[in-house]
Design an enzyme around this catalytic site. Structure first.
Site, PDB file in Angstrom:
ATOM      1  N   ASP A  70       1.166  -1.408  -0.731  1.00 56.25           N
ATOM      2  CA  ASP A  70       0.247   0.359  -0.087  1.00 56.25           C
ATOM      3  C   ASP A  70       0.763   1.088   0.333  1.00 56.25           C
ATOM      4  O   ASP A  70       1.354   1.393   0.916  1.00 56.25           O
ATOM      5  CB  ASP A  70      -0.790  -0.179   0.785  1.00 56.25           C
ATOM      6  CG  ASP A  70      -1.498   1.182   1.542  1.00 56.25           C
ATOM      7  OD1 ASP A  70      -1.702   2.339   0.934  1.00 56.25           O
ATOM      8  OD2 ASP A  70      -2.432   0.820   2.353  1.00 56.25           O
TER       9      ASP A  70
ATOM     10  N   GLY B 233      -8.938   5.193  -5.937  1.00 55.69           N
ATOM     11  CA  GLY B 233      -7.912   4.342  -5.893  1.00 55.69           C
ATOM     12  C   GLY B 233      -6.828   5.036  -5.207  1.00 55.69           C
ATOM     13  O   GLY B 233      -7.258   5.066  -4.111  1.00 55.69           O
TER      14      GLY B 233
ATOM     15  N   GLY C 188      -5.447   1.551 -13.115  1.00 57.66           N
ATOM     16  CA  GLY C 188      -6.767   1.721 -12.120  1.00 57.66           C
ATOM     17  C   GLY C 188      -7.511   2.177 -12.993  1.00 57.66           C
ATOM     18  O   GLY C 188      -7.644   1.857 -14.661  1.00 57.66           O
TER      19      GLY C 188
ATOM     20  N   ASP D  80      -5.561   7.968  -4.674  1.00 56.66           N
ATOM     21  CA  ASP D  80      -5.852   9.351  -5.002  1.00 56.66           C
ATOM     22  C   ASP D  80      -6.478   8.933  -3.052  1.00 56.66           C
ATOM     23  O   ASP D  80      -5.932   9.637  -2.727  1.00 56.66           O
ATOM     24  CB  ASP D  80      -7.026   9.714  -5.559  1.00 56.66           C
ATOM     25  CG  ASP D  80      -6.354  11.685  -5.367  1.00 56.66           C
ATOM     26  OD1 ASP D  80      -5.608  12.347  -5.523  1.00 56.66           O
ATOM     27  OD2 ASP D  80      -6.976  12.066  -6.289  1.00 56.66           O
TER      28      ASP D  80
ATOM     29  N   SER E 288      -1.778   5.124 -13.658  1.00 56.24           N
ATOM     30  CA  SER E 288      -2.903   5.076 -15.085  1.00 56.24           C
ATOM     31  C   SER E 288      -3.211   4.041 -14.915  1.00 56.24           C
ATOM     32  O   SER E 288      -4.340   3.335 -16.279  1.00 56.24           O
ATOM     33  CB  SER E 288      -2.366   5.494 -15.788  1.00 56.24           C
ATOM     34  OG  SER E 288      -2.183   7.095 -16.320  1.00 56.24           O
TER      35      SER E 288
END
Ligand code: ADP
Length: 171
Positions: A9, A31, A123, A33, A121
């Site tokens: 993570d 995601g 996800g 963000d 990019s």
């Protein structure tokens, strides 16, 4: 520069800077963000709002990167970058590579020497994972930077396995 591939993570990484797969608005999203804003707390969003007000009233352009502090994250900084969306982006190389390049440039400006990247990019923006990995590794292997450790953080085991395979393609 040393390149590490790990499963994990991104919010838990003990590095100088973690990269956020953000969007133009810089005001949070899903995601990575969402995970960064949830774990880092409101300070990051407050700084993002200020960046929108001052430097990026129309949003952060695709392929560009900008830093905030990292709130409650173990990292010192979050470097927000905007990846291209696969379906609607004609240029299938430069814009995605630019995310990694401009993030490293921001890291250099900050004096950050360790940085962790998500697979930008791949996800919500639906970039094929193998190509996203290939382009990330290309930039990390060729970049001219003072960063000495770059960690590519893959979210699940299957993506880590894929990343190892793509990494071994090198002759
Ligand atoms: P984008 O909108 O640029 O596609 P996403 O955040 O949707 O960004 O996904 C980018 C990649 O990050 C995907 O491969 C996704 O599985 C992965 N991911 C999602 N959450 C995390 C997390 N907390 N840490 C690391 N990687 C994550």
């Amino acid at each position: 520069m040393q390149i590490e591939l790990i499963q994990g993570d991104i919010t838990a990484q003990h590095v100088d800077a973690v990269v956020n797969a953000a969007n133009h608005r810089l005001l949070g999203g899903g995601g990575v963000d969402g995970a960064i804003h949830r774990a880092g707390g409101p300070q990051i969003l407050a700084e993002c709002r200020e960046l929108r007000r001052t430097r990026f009233p129309d949003g952060l352009p695709t392929g560009e990167s900008v830093a905030t502090t990292a709130g409650r994250l173990p990292a010192r900084w979050v470097i927000h970058t905007v990846g291209p969306t696969y379906a609607t982006t004609k240029d299938k190389t430069h814009l995605l590579q630019s995310c990694y390049r401009t993030s490293l440039a921001v890291a250099d400006e900050l004096g950050a020497t360790s940085i962790a990247f998500p697979l930008v990019s791949s996800g919500i923006y639906r970039w094929p994972k193998d190509d996203a990995i290939r382009q990330a590794l290309y930039v990390l292997r060729t970049a001219d930077t003072a960063v000495h450790t770059a960690t590519l953080v893959l979210y699940d085991e299957a993506t880590l396995t894929l990343a190892r395979r793509v990494s071994d393609e090198r002759d």
